[in-house]
Design a protein around this motif. Structure first.
Motif, PDB file in Angstrom:
ATOM      1  N   GLY A 152       3.951 -41.668 -68.882  1.00  0.00           N
ATOM      2  CA  GLY A 152       3.006 -40.731 -69.491  1.00  0.00           C
ATOM      3  C   GLY A 152       3.178 -39.589 -67.825  1.00  0.00           C
ATOM      4  N   CYS A 153       2.551 -38.683 -67.955  1.00  0.00           N
ATOM      5  CA  CYS A 153       2.315 -38.410 -66.481  1.00  0.00           C
ATOM      6  C   CYS A 153       1.142 -39.508 -65.561  1.00  0.00           C
ATOM      7  N   VAL A 154       0.564 -39.706 -66.129  1.00  0.00           N
ATOM      8  CA  VAL A 154      -0.142 -41.507 -64.864  1.00  0.00           C
ATOM      9  C   VAL A 154       0.054 -42.897 -65.367  1.00  0.00           C
ATOM     10  N   ARG A 155       0.765 -42.785 -63.902  1.00  0.00           N
ATOM     11  CA  ARG A 155       1.274 -44.323 -64.583  1.00  0.00           C
ATOM     12  C   ARG A 155       0.528 -45.744 -63.811  1.00  0.00           C
ATOM     13  N   PHE A 156       0.681 -46.587 -63.934  1.00  0.00           N
ATOM     14  CA  PHE A 156      -0.312 -48.026 -63.384  1.00  0.00           C
ATOM     15  C   PHE A 156       1.219 -48.504 -62.765  1.00  0.00           C
ATOM     16  N   ILE A 157       0.705 -49.049 -61.212  1.00  0.00           N
ATOM     17  CA  ILE A 157       2.278 -49.071 -60.346  1.00  0.00           C
ATOM     18  C   ILE A 157       1.255 -50.338 -59.220  1.00  0.00           C
TER      19      ILE A 157
END
Length: 306
Positions: A152-157
């Protein structure tokens, strides 16, 4: 100020995520590239903290700055600004390379007694200025892997890098009171008092110099460091191929090596009857193992995918 900056950035990322939740977002594919510019405000704060505070004893500050722990620690810091390139092995994994620079140029000045004026009038309050210029710079290359979770718009990296750093620098000393055959021990910064007879650099016997003060301090080569850098955070897509990421980072371990360190002194020689410059060895070379989380930072990155 740092807390306010970080909180503001987090709020901006959250509002952006909410406002774009219904849109379709770009998902990298194998063979895709991205290029980005990173900025770490925590490193900026440390560079500022390396300058002396008002009223701080100049000798303590300069000697600590010149010693191996201080110079070696700058190698483990995340670059203040850097350029990062990524190549995707899959939609969830990429190899990355980051090149950045750190540095500090400190021009420190301190008042001391004007010896010429004092020789004429002992009660004079005239003063002259002593000046020390310290220049430390480093370059850092990081190569590693980055993974991501979510589409989605926000991703964990998250990521890990092998980090290689190289640094060098020198200090120059300029004095308001000249060292002459009439003024063999001029008034100078307190930090120069250690250069008297009996110190590590005692040239009384072989050069006839009872007192010397530093003119220049430098390394005979570059300082090298090799370690690991770890980070994790959030990536928010602002447009189809444009994103902003905010990640906490630190260097949990690094080994570093410093070459020999020399100082050029000036002093009056009773053998020649003149002021002479001579070279003194300060350190035969050092190494260090740095570990822990003291160098934790907050990395802000703007990325473009193509």
């Amino acid at each position: 100020m740092k807390k306010i900056l970080i909180s503001t950035l987090l709020m901006m990322l959250a509002f952006t995520a909410i406002g774009q939740e219904k849109n379709k977002y770009y998902i990298p594919k194998k063979g895709d590239w991205s290029i980005g510019v990173t900025f770490n405000p925590a490193t900026l704060g440390r560079n500022i903290s390396m300058q002396p505070k008002a009223g701080e004893f100049a000798g303590d500050w300069i000697e600590e700055l010149a010693s191996s722990p201080k110079q070696m620690f700058i190698l483990s810091q995340d670059p203040l600004a850097a350029i990062r390139a990524k190549y995707y092995l899959s939609s969830k994994m990429a190899v990355r390379a980051t090149l950045g620079f750190n540095g500090s140029l400190v021009n420190y000045k301190e008042y001391v007694r004007d010896d010429l004026a004092a020789s004429i009038d002992p009660s004079t309050e005239n003063k002259v200025v002593d000046n020390v210029r310290s220049n430390l710079n480093s370059a850092t290359l990081q190569v590693g892997l980055e993974g991501s979770k979510g589409e989605g718009c926000v991703r964990f990296i998250y990521g890990i890098d092998l980090m290689y750093s190289i640094a060098g620098g020198k200090m120059d000393f300029r004095y308001g009171n000249a060292l002459t055959d009439l003024n063999k021990v001029p008034s100078s910064m307190p930090m120069t008092s250690e250069m008297k007879a009996g110190s590590v650099n005692d040239f009384q016997k072989k050069l006839g110099i009872g007192y010397g003060r530093p003119v220049e301090r430098y390394n005979s080569g570059y300082i090298h460091g090799l370690g690991l850098s770890v980070d994790m955070g959030l990536e928010v897509f602002l447009a189809e191929r444009v994103s902003v990421s905010l990640a906490m980072n630190f260097t949990p371990i690094m080994v570093s090596f410093q070459p020999q360190t020399y100082t050029v002194y000036e002093g009056f020689s009773s053998f020649t009857g003149k002021v002479e410059n001579y070279n003194g060895l300060v350190s035969p070379g050092s190494n260090a193992l740095l570990y822990g989380t003291e160098n934790i930072g907050c990395r802000l990155t703007l990325n473009y995918y193509f």
